[in-house]
Design a protein around this motif. Structure first.
Motif, PDB file in Angstrom:
ATOM      1  N   LYS A 106       0.839  -1.192   0.000  1.00 53.46           N
ATOM      2  CA  LYS A 106       0.000   0.000   0.000  1.00 53.46           C
ATOM      3  C   LYS A 106       0.877   1.247   0.000  1.00 53.46           C
ATOM      4  CE  LYS A 106      -3.817  -2.390   0.479  1.00 53.46           C
ATOM      5  NZ  LYS A 106      -4.776  -2.524  -0.642  1.00 53.46           N
ATOM      6  N   SER A 107       0.617   2.164  -0.902  1.00 50.39           N
ATOM      7  CA  SER A 107       1.474   3.346  -1.025  1.00 50.39           C
ATOM      8  C   SER A 107       1.443   4.211   0.234  1.00 50.39           C
ATOM      9  CB  SER A 107       1.064   4.163  -2.245  1.00 50.39           C
ATOM     10  OG  SER A 107      -0.278   4.588  -2.141  1.00 50.39           O
ATOM     11  N   GLY A 108       0.330   4.188   0.971  1.00 47.98           N
ATOM     12  CA  GLY A 108       0.218   5.004   2.171  1.00 47.98           C
ATOM     13  C   GLY A 108       1.169   4.616   3.279  1.00 47.98           C
ATOM     14  N   ARG A 109       1.746   3.444   3.186  1.00 43.35           N
ATOM     15  CA  ARG A 109       2.699   2.988   4.204  1.00 43.35           C
ATOM     16  C   ARG A 109       4.095   3.559   4.002  1.00 43.35           C
ATOM     17  NH1 ARG A 109       2.560  -2.005   6.415  1.00 43.35           N
ATOM     18  NH2 ARG A 109       4.579  -1.318   7.258  1.00 43.35           N
ATOM     19  N   TYR A 110       4.337   4.143   2.865  1.00 47.61           N
ATOM     20  CA  TYR A 110       5.687   4.594   2.528  1.00 47.61           C
ATOM     21  C   TYR A 110       5.941   6.000   3.070  1.00 47.61           C
ATOM     22  CZ  TYR A 110       6.333   0.434  -0.215  1.00 47.61           C
ATOM     23  OH  TYR A 110       6.492  -0.871  -0.585  1.00 47.61           O
ATOM     24  N   ASP A 111       7.168   6.199   3.520  1.00 44.78           N
ATOM     25  CA  ASP A 111       7.529   7.457   4.158  1.00 44.78           C
ATOM     26  C   ASP A 111       8.136   8.472   3.187  1.00 44.78           C
ATOM     27  OD1 ASP A 111       8.472   5.125   6.477  1.00 44.78           O
ATOM     28  OD2 ASP A 111       6.995   6.668   7.014  1.00 44.78           O
ATOM     29  N   TYR A 112       8.816   7.974   2.188  1.00 48.37           N
ATOM     30  CA  TYR A 112       9.502   8.871   1.243  1.00 48.37           C
ATOM     31  C   TYR A 112       9.315   8.344  -0.174  1.00 48.37           C
ATOM     32  CZ  TYR A 112      11.878  10.246   5.546  1.00 48.37           C
ATOM     33  OH  TYR A 112      12.150  10.663   6.824  1.00 48.37           O
ATOM     34  N   TRP A 113       9.322   9.298  -1.120  1.00 42.95           N
ATOM     35  CA  TRP A 113       9.132   8.969  -2.535  1.00 42.95           C
ATOM     36  C   TRP A 113      10.132   9.721  -3.397  1.00 42.95           C
ATOM     37  CZ3 TRP A 113       5.962   5.177  -4.035  1.00 42.95           C
ATOM     38  CH2 TRP A 113       4.948   4.783  -3.157  1.00 42.95           C
ATOM     39  N   GLY A 114      10.472   9.118  -4.530  1.00 44.26           N
ATOM     40  CA  GLY A 114      11.236   9.803  -5.544  1.00 44.26           C
ATOM     41  C   GLY A 114      10.309  10.537  -6.502  1.00 44.26           C
ATOM     42  N   GLN A 115      10.902  11.185  -7.484  1.00 41.28           N
ATOM     43  CA  GLN A 115      10.151  11.982  -8.448  1.00 41.28           C
ATOM     44  C   GLN A 115       9.650  11.166  -9.629  1.00 41.28           C
ATOM     45  OE1 GLN A 115       9.257  15.319  -8.025  1.00 41.28           O
ATOM     46  NE2 GLN A 115       9.942  14.718  -5.997  1.00 41.28           N
ATOM     47  N   GLY A 116      10.181   9.970  -9.804  1.00 42.71           N
ATOM     48  CA  GLY A 116       9.695   9.089 -10.851  1.00 42.71           C
ATOM     49  C   GLY A 116      10.537   9.120 -12.112  1.00 42.71           C
ATOM     50  N   THR A 117      10.453   8.043 -12.871  1.00 42.53           N
ATOM     51  CA  THR A 117      11.105   7.946 -14.172  1.00 42.53           C
ATOM     52  C   THR A 117      10.122   7.318 -15.148  1.00 42.53           C
ATOM     53  OG1 THR A 117      13.086   7.167 -15.344  1.00 42.53           O
ATOM     54  CG2 THR A 117      12.171   5.678 -13.681  1.00 42.53           C
ATOM     55  N   GLN A 118      10.049   7.887 -16.346  1.00 43.41           N
ATOM     56  CA  GLN A 118       9.060   7.444 -17.336  1.00 43.41           C
ATOM     57  C   GLN A 118       9.559   6.205 -18.072  1.00 43.41           C
ATOM     58  OE1 GLN A 118       5.891   8.867 -18.301  1.00 43.41           O
ATOM     59  NE2 GLN A 118       5.759   6.929 -19.425  1.00 43.41           N
ATOM     60  N   VAL A 119       8.692   5.230 -18.168  1.00 46.59           N
ATOM     61  CA  VAL A 119       8.933   4.046 -18.993  1.00 46.59           C
ATOM     62  C   VAL A 119       7.813   3.970 -20.021  1.00 46.59           C
ATOM     63  CG1 VAL A 119       9.041   1.533 -19.053  1.00 46.59           C
ATOM     64  CG2 VAL A 119      10.143   2.782 -17.182  1.00 46.59           C
ATOM     65  N   THR A 120       8.193   3.953 -21.273  1.00 44.21           N
ATOM     66  CA  THR A 120       7.214   3.857 -22.358  1.00 44.21           C
ATOM     67  C   THR A 120       7.575   2.661 -23.218  1.00 44.21           C
ATOM     68  OG1 THR A 120       6.930   6.259 -22.384  1.00 44.21           O
ATOM     69  CG2 THR A 120       6.131   5.027 -24.297  1.00 44.21           C
ATOM     70  N   VAL A 121       6.604   1.755 -23.373  1.00 45.96           N
ATOM     71  CA  VAL A 121       6.822   0.535 -24.145  1.00 45.96           C
ATOM     72  C   VAL A 121       5.924   0.577 -25.366  1.00 45.96           C
ATOM     73  CG1 VAL A 121       6.867  -1.974 -24.108  1.00 45.96           C
ATOM     74  CG2 VAL A 121       7.316  -0.682 -22.002  1.00 45.96           C
ATOM     75  N   SER A 122       6.524   0.560 -26.533  1.00 51.32           N
ATOM     76  CA  SER A 122       5.752   0.592 -27.774  1.00 51.32           C
ATOM     77  C   SER A 122       5.540  -0.815 -28.297  1.00 51.32           C
ATOM     78  CB  SER A 122       6.467   1.440 -28.819  1.00 51.32           C
ATOM     79  OG  SER A 122       7.717   0.864 -29.153  1.00 51.32           O
ATOM     80  N   SER A 123       4.440  -0.988 -28.987  1.00 52.16           N
ATOM     81  CA  SER A 123       4.103  -2.332 -29.509  1.00 52.16           C
ATOM     82  C   SER A 123       4.695  -2.552 -30.885  1.00 52.16           C
ATOM     83  CB  SER A 123       2.583  -2.493 -29.553  1.00 52.16           C
ATOM     84  OG  SER A 123       2.009  -1.475 -30.329  1.00 52.16           O
TER      85      SER A 123
END
Length: 123
Positions: A106-123
């Motif tokens: 559950k995401s609510g249990r986490y204390d710290y987060w990063g800003q994220g990185t985009q992953v795009t998968v094309s077919s």
């Protein structure tokens, strides 16, 4: 100041592999469980994988089980997500999170987060 910095995302074709990294600073990394979540456009953030502070316990979402592997290197304060056999439905922003106690899906249990990185998968 706690920082979680994700890297390794990109635009790839279906079937290939990517490895995401999350470098952590500002906390005692070896005391925290680490998780990966993802969020696709218009959808809620969803659990992907988690690893315990020692690396002895892991858990995965059913959608990635057998394709993704989470690991950590406590000497480098880094957690990884090896993603194999990528599918277009894996397209999302991937976030790493740190939680002080145990492991959690559950995401609510986490204390710290990063800003994220985009992953795009094309077919």
């Amino acid at each position: 100041q706690v920082q979680l910095v994700e890297s390794g995302g990109g635009l790839v074709q279906a079937g290939v592999s990517l490895r995401l990294s999350c470098a952590v600073s500002g906390l005692t990394f070896s005391s925290y469980g680490m998780g990966w979540f993802r969020q696709a456009p218009g959808k809620e953030r969803e659990f992907v994988a988690v690893i315990s502070w020692k690396g002895s316990s892991t858990a995965y979402a059913d959608s990635v089980k057998g394709r993704f592997t989470i690991s950590r290197d406590n000497a480098k304060n880094t957690v990884y997500l090896q993603m194999n056999s990528l599918k277009p439905e894996d397209t999302a922003v991937y976030y790493c999170g740190a939680l002080r106690w145990g492991i959690a899906t559950k995401s609510g249990r986490y204390d710290y987060w990063g800003q994220g990185t985009q992953v795009t998968v094309s077919s």
